[in-house]
Design a protein around this motif. Structure first.
Motif, PDB file in Angstrom:
ATOM      1  N   ASP A 198      -2.025  -5.247   2.991  1.00 34.12           N
ATOM      2  CA  ASP A 198      -0.189  -4.776   2.942  1.00 34.12           C
ATOM      3  C   ASP A 198       0.467  -5.823   3.376  1.00 34.12           C
ATOM      4  N   CYS A 218      -0.528   2.315  -5.419  1.00 36.41           N
ATOM      5  CA  CYS A 218      -0.376   0.778  -4.869  1.00 36.41           C
ATOM      6  C   CYS A 218       1.361   0.748  -5.319  1.00 36.41           C
ATOM      7  N   ALA A 238       0.928  -0.737   0.516  1.00 37.39           N
ATOM      8  CA  ALA A 238      -0.477  -0.292   0.333  1.00 37.39           C
ATOM      9  C   ALA A 238       0.832   1.351  -0.227  1.00 37.39           C
TER      10      ALA A 238
END
Length: 170
Positions: free
Chosen positions: A154, A128, A105
């Protein structure tokens, strides 16, 4: 030591990028990829215990989107997923992963996430990074609007075409 399939994947990723030279070094093995005018060759000096000293592999020649390389990060990855909401909204546009890899992320563990729910994005906004074969690929929104939902965590492994975000387009 790299497996031949991993080397082929690196070649494919470099071939699709605008990177002119790529060097990978690990545990006494060094791979140098260079793009040239007449053709490309990969030279991979192997570890001393191997009877073959070098290997040259011809590669197709094209230049596509640019990939960005970032420093290697050591972290524990947990394979969890976030279930998307069951609501179907025609105004929501999914941002999908263009490749198999690891979703990040943010650019580094200390940095803030590129986007969060409620953030406004433009088509060229970076949302991202997806890491594949130690190459960190910045993923663009490709649509203008508002991030409604982040569908992955993430560090999660993602598949080609897997939805990463939902965007309410303008």
């Amino acid at each position: 030591m790299l497996k031949i399939q991993e080397i082929r994947e690196i070649i494919k990723l470099i071939d699709q990028s605008s990177i002119e030279k790529f060097t990978f070094e690990s545990e006494g093995t060094k791979i140098v990829l260079k793009k040239g005018n007449g053709g490309k060759f990969v030279q991979a000096p192997l570890v001393e215990s191997s009877p073959v000293s070098q290997q040259a592999i011809p590669v197709n020649e094209t230049a596509q989107p640019q990939m960005t390389t970032l420093p290697q990060q050591q972290e524990t990855v947990t394979n969890t997923s976030v279930e998307p909401s069951n609501e179907v909204d025609a105004s929501l546009h999914p941002i999908t992963s263009p490749m198999v890899g690891t979703f990040y992320a943010s650019a580094s563990p200390e940095a803030d996430a590129y986007v969060q729910p409620g953030d406004k994005v433009k088509a060229e906004s970076i949302v991202c990074i997806v890491e594949a074969m130690k190459l960190f690929n910045e993923i663009e929104a490709e649509v203008s609007g508002e991030i409604v939902e982040v569908l992955v965590k993430d560090g999660q492994l993602v598949e080609f075409g897997q939805p990463l975000f939902l965007v309410r387009s303008n």
